[in-house]
Design an enzyme around this catalytic site. Structure first.
Site, PDB file in Angstrom:
ATOM      1  N   ASN A 154      29.502   2.261  32.732  1.00  0.00           N
ATOM      2  CA  ASN A 154      28.998   2.064  31.369  1.00  0.00           C
ATOM      3  C   ASN A 154      27.488   2.320  31.269  1.00  0.00           C
ATOM      4  O   ASN A 154      27.066   3.283  30.659  1.00  0.00           O
ATOM      5  CB  ASN A 154      29.306   0.653  30.874  1.00  0.00           C
ATOM      6  CG  ASN A 154      30.483   0.612  29.927  1.00  0.00           C
ATOM      7  OD1 ASN A 154      31.094   1.625  29.635  1.00  0.00           O
ATOM      8  ND2 ASN A 154      30.807  -0.569  29.441  1.00  0.00           N
ATOM      9  N   ASP A 201      12.260  -5.094  24.305  1.00  0.00           N
ATOM     10  CA  ASP A 201      13.116  -5.968  25.113  1.00  0.00           C
ATOM     11  C   ASP A 201      13.673  -5.254  26.335  1.00  0.00           C
ATOM     12  O   ASP A 201      14.150  -5.904  27.257  1.00  0.00           O
ATOM     13  CB  ASP A 201      14.278  -6.496  24.253  1.00  0.00           C
ATOM     14  CG  ASP A 201      13.856  -7.665  23.376  1.00  0.00           C
ATOM     15  OD1 ASP A 201      12.696  -8.092  23.508  1.00  0.00           O
ATOM     16  OD2 ASP A 201      14.679  -8.131  22.576  1.00  0.00           O
ATOM     17  N   ASP A 247      38.479  -4.149  28.783  1.00  0.00           N
ATOM     18  CA  ASP A 247      37.543  -3.146  29.275  1.00  0.00           C
ATOM     19  C   ASP A 247      36.831  -3.609  30.547  1.00  0.00           C
ATOM     20  O   ASP A 247      36.539  -2.806  31.435  1.00  0.00           O
ATOM     21  CB  ASP A 247      36.505  -2.827  28.197  1.00  0.00           C
ATOM     22  CG  ASP A 247      37.124  -2.113  27.002  1.00  0.00           C
ATOM     23  OD1 ASP A 247      38.294  -1.696  27.110  1.00  0.00           O
ATOM     24  OD2 ASP A 247      36.447  -1.981  25.968  1.00  0.00           O
ATOM     25  N   GLY A 248      36.553  -4.906  30.629  1.00  0.00           N
ATOM     26  CA  GLY A 248      35.882  -5.442  31.821  1.00  0.00           C
ATOM     27  C   GLY A 248      36.709  -5.254  33.082  1.00  0.00           C
ATOM     28  O   GLY A 248      36.157  -5.074  34.177  1.00  0.00           O
ATOM     29  N   THR A 291      29.600   3.553  23.609  1.00  0.00           N
ATOM     30  CA  THR A 291      30.278   2.706  22.620  1.00  0.00           C
ATOM     31  C   THR A 291      30.199   1.229  23.001  1.00  0.00           C
ATOM     32  O   THR A 291      30.851   0.396  22.372  1.00  0.00           O
ATOM     33  CB  THR A 291      31.755   3.125  22.493  1.00  0.00           C
ATOM     34  OG1 THR A 291      32.340   3.208  23.793  1.00  0.00           O
ATOM     35  CG2 THR A 291      31.887   4.462  21.802  1.00  0.00           C
ATOM     36  N   ALA A 292      29.399   0.904  24.021  1.00  0.00           N
ATOM     37  CA  ALA A 292      29.262  -0.481  24.458  1.00  0.00           C
ATOM     38  C   ALA A 292      27.911  -1.033  23.995  1.00  0.00           C
ATOM     39  O   ALA A 292      27.623  -1.045  22.805  1.00  0.00           O
ATOM     40  CB  ALA A 292      29.430  -0.546  25.983  1.00  0.00           C
ATOM     41  N   TYR A 293      27.067  -1.452  24.928  1.00  0.00           N
ATOM     42  CA  TYR A 293      25.779  -2.052  24.580  1.00  0.00           C
ATOM     43  C   TYR A 293      24.914  -1.064  23.784  1.00  0.00           C
ATOM     44  O   TYR A 293      24.217  -1.437  22.844  1.00  0.00           O
ATOM     45  CB  TYR A 293      25.072  -2.478  25.871  1.00  0.00           C
ATOM     46  CG  TYR A 293      23.870  -3.388  25.706  1.00  0.00           C
ATOM     47  CD1 TYR A 293      23.418  -3.797  24.450  1.00  0.00           C
ATOM     48  CD2 TYR A 293      23.188  -3.865  26.826  1.00  0.00           C
ATOM     49  CE1 TYR A 293      22.333  -4.631  24.312  1.00  0.00           C
ATOM     50  CE2 TYR A 293      22.095  -4.703  26.703  1.00  0.00           C
ATOM     51  CZ  TYR A 293      21.654  -5.082  25.451  1.00  0.00           C
ATOM     52  OH  TYR A 293      20.580  -5.908  25.318  1.00  0.00           O
TER      53      TYR A 293
END
Length: 354
Positions: free
Chosen positions: A196, A226, A97-98, A237-239
């Protein structure tokens, strides 16, 4: 007009002639697939192949005499130096993905269609397996494929000039003008296209971050925790998923705001319409600065007086599907995230029912 995702198809006005091949750097397992793909593109399909210069500097490629004739046909470029945005018909990514996120960052305007092969660790955004790459690449060249338009975020960071040693009037010490930088009196303006998410966090400080979030000019909340994630549906669907947000199909026109460990029991992730303008600034009474990153890159400090403006970009990333937008997405949920995996409940036997 509500469009059926299945109606989005890849069509060429004229046959594609040039392809950009993005390969994950420092991964020896990708050398052979990279060579096979490039030979197929240049010798079988007579395509013009663009590759990044640092890919060819890998000793395993530079010292391969058999690959030499193919390598001579390549067009090379360097990130942040060469503009190839108007020379590429489509992109092929080899990695995870990166690698797709990196390919997106190379195009700050219109993005060519992207075909992503799963040769990395997660593979949520990379639906193609490399085993049958010849037939799959041929289908794309012939224009026989479904598309999903992955929306991106247009981000503008406005900073007050403070560090006179590194940037003066928008010029770095080496005399180069930083990429995506405009000049205003006493201000430094940078722009990014993000696939993203934009992440604002407290950085190395031990204090809570304290940032104000505006929507179309109205203060909607102050984030104490935070930090906060502003993501596209692709980034949901990532972080954002790790921070407890819902997962949104990439065809849904939306922007998601997700707090990171908020010091509040009622601060839930929210989804706002695509097209609104979000603005994030340090609260006037914030004890410390904040830090921002864009798809995990270009991390920088945000101080009092700085601002981050975010809206939906008019330049989405056209991602080529293996089957179709719906099947690919649920396949990724099942394969990569093991969504709703559970041992099945036993049914009643005849005696129990009676």
């Amino acid at each position: 007009h509500i469009q059926d995702p299945a109606s989005q198809r890849l069509t060429w006005n004229k046959p594609p002639k040039s392809v950009l091949v993005i390969k994950k750097i420092r991964d020896a397992s990708l050398l052979q697939p990279f060579k096979e793909l490039c030979v197929y593109l240049t010798e079988v399909n007579n395509m013009i192949v663009y590759v990044e210069k640092k890919v060819l500097e890998d000793p395993a490629i530079a010292n391969d005499e058999n690959f030499g004739p193919v390598k001579k046909k390549f067009c090379t470029f360097r990130e942040d130096y060469d503009d190839i945005s108007n020379q590429i018909d489509f992109i092929i990514c080899l990695g995870g993905d990166g690698t797709l996120l990196y390919a997106s960052s190379l195009f700050q305007g219109s993005v060519p269609p992207v075909m992503a092969f799963h040769l990395g660790s997660l593979g949520f955004l990379t639906p193609f397996n490399f085993e049958n790459f010849q037939s799959q690449v041929t289908q794309v060249i012939e224009g026989n494929a479904a598309l999903v338009l992955r929306s991106r975020l247009k981000v503008k960071v406005v900073k007050e000039h403070r560090d006179k040693t590194t940037v003066q009037n928008g010029i770095e010490e080496n005399g180069m003008v930083p990429a995506n930088l405009e000049k205003e009196v006493g201000k430094q303006i940078m722009q990014y296209q993000v696939l993203n998410e934009v992440v604002v966090d407290r950085g190395p400080s031990s204090y809570l971050s304290n940032v104000d979030v505006f929507l179309d000019g109205h203060l909607i909340t102050t984030v104490q925790g935070d930090g906060v994630i502003v993501s596209t549906p692709t980034g949901s669907t990532a972080y954002a998923a790790a921070a407890g947000a819902s997962m949104i199909h990439p065809n849904v026109p939306a922007i998601m705001i997700t707090p990171i460990c908020p010091h509040s029991l009622s601060f839930r992730p929210i989804v706002v319409p695509a097209g609104v303008e979000l603005k994030i600034m340090l609260s006037p009474d914030a004890r410390n600065t904040a830090w921002v990153s864009f798809d995990g890159r270009k991390r920088q400090e945000i101080c009092h007086g700085d601002s981050i403006s975010i809206t939906t970009s008019c330049y989405p990333l056209p991602s080529i599907c293996f089957r179709d937008p719906v099947s690919d997405w649920f396949e990724s949920l099942a394969e990569c995230l093991h969504w709703n995996v559970r041992k099945k409940q036993n049914n009643f036997g005849v005696e129990e029912e009676e």
